[in-house]
Design an enzyme around this catalytic site. Sequence first.
Site, short mmCIF file in Angstrom:
data_model
loop_
_atom_site.label_atom_id
_atom_site.label_comp_id
_atom_site.label_asym_id
_atom_site.label_seq_id
_atom_site.Cartn_x
_atom_site.Cartn_y
_atom_site.Cartn_z
N TRP A 100 0.84 -1.21 0.00
CA TRP A 100 0.00 0.00 0.00
C TRP A 100 0.87 1.25 0.00
O TRP A 100 0.59 2.21 -0.73
CB TRP A 100 -0.96 0.00 1.19
N ASP A 167 -1.60 7.25 5.84
CA ASP A 167 -2.65 6.32 5.46
C ASP A 167 -2.94 5.47 6.70
O ASP A 167 -2.10 4.68 7.13
CB ASP A 167 -2.17 5.44 4.29
N LYS A 191 -12.11 -1.19 6.98
CA LYS A 191 -11.45 -2.04 7.96
C LYS A 191 -11.98 -1.80 9.38
O LYS A 191 -12.24 -2.75 10.08
CB LYS A 191 -9.94 -1.89 7.93
C1 LIG Z 1 -7.02 -1.70 2.33
C2 LIG Z 1 -5.98 -0.67 2.31
C3 LIG Z 1 -5.87 0.26 1.26
C4 LIG Z 1 -6.74 0.22 0.04
O1 LIG Z 1 -7.98 0.74 0.29
P1 LIG Z 1 -9.06 0.93 -0.89
O2 LIG Z 1 -10.17 1.62 -0.15
O3 LIG Z 1 -9.41 -0.43 -1.40
O4 LIG Z 1 -8.48 1.77 -1.95
C5 LIG Z 1 -4.88 1.22 1.36
N1 LIG Z 1 -4.05 1.28 2.41
C6 LIG Z 1 -4.11 0.38 3.42
C7 LIG Z 1 -3.16 0.50 4.56
C8 LIG Z 1 -5.08 -0.62 3.40
O5 LIG Z 1 -5.16 -1.49 4.42
#
Ligand SMILES: *Cc1c(COP(=O)(O)O)cnc(C)c1O
Length: 357
Positions: A100, A167, A191
């Site tokens: 990511w 993020d 999540k």
């Molecule tokens: C799941 C995840 C993403 C991707 O998220 P999307 O909403 O599918 O674009 C990005 N960063 C992290 C740390 C993630 O766990």
Amino acid sequence: MEKLHIFNAGPCLLPQVAIDNTIEALKDFKGTGVSLISISHRTKGWDEVMDECRALWKELLNIPDTHEVVFLGGGATMEFLYVAMNYLEKKAGYLDTGVWANKAYKEAKALGDAICVASSKDKNYSYIPKGYEIPTDLDYFHITTNNTIYGTEIREDIDCPVPLIADMSSDILTRKVDVSKYALIYGGAQKNAGPAGVAFAIIEKASLGKVTRHIPSMLDYRNHIDKLSMFNTPPVFPIFVMNETLKWLKSVGGIDAIHDINVAKAESLYAEIDRNSLFVGTAVKEDRSIMNVCFVMAEGKEALQDEFLEFAKSRNIVGIKGHRSVGGFRASIYNACTQEDVDALIACMQEFEKMHQ
Ligand SMILES: *Cc1c(COP(=O)(O)O)cnc(C)c1O
């Protein structure tokens, strides 16, 4: 149907009360006689959901007045691009802690000058880089606080000489965060905050407006702040579920309470992994995530991997297959996962060990 113990990495388990209240709203939104997915986002009752949801984010995370929270479509992946569009002028720095983090880095590189400040790629991202220096000429420094695929986590708010961007897709709302230390915190909801289909951004208002490029209006965070997340039609359904999820989180005591529960869940599961002769953890101990617990079969026991997955299934345990880039197992133990679920997994591991002695 028997109760399942769900360890999916995302989209993931949500609190049952949030699901139940959503089912009611799908039938009839607030006594309007119209389904949640048929209402106009200009309906009066909808404003209240948006206001309540924003207020809950602020209350739960103690977000200061310098910051605003917005809800967006496009997921965390779209926000990789928002970040570069809204903040990258001369040079950005990224901490490479996995897939990511890399995707975020690539979006910035496509728009301008971005550098990798440190990486843990040499050991398949099983640790968080340390002892690196953050250059002071960066427009921002980007981190991924929880590395969902590898089970590593930065659990403290780091000191940063330049605007800090994080993020927090997979660990937002799981621990106390000093929001004032960040120019931007963003992520997908699916999540810990709600279902797929909505993303969040907690933005320091004064950090915006510093780039000279033309920002397409939909990708300009300022427009979403100005229009209170209704710059275009908001994703009504996932925002509703997110609001119900936050209401549940508040009802169980908020961030401090859930953090204690999360730490207890993670400690009990890691303790079993460390004790059990059949399994080993993949992340270095000091960087272990309290959200995604990654482990593999111990050396010489690799052949038992599929059998354990089958055995776990027979014990109503689902979603523990590791990400394809790491293999093995991953138990995602987000906020809605209970100690009871974790105990079921631990019992299953113990039983499996006895079968193979
Ligand atoms: C799941 C995840 C993403 C991707 O998220 P999307 O909403 O599918 O674009 C990005 N960063 C992290 C740390 C993630 O766990």
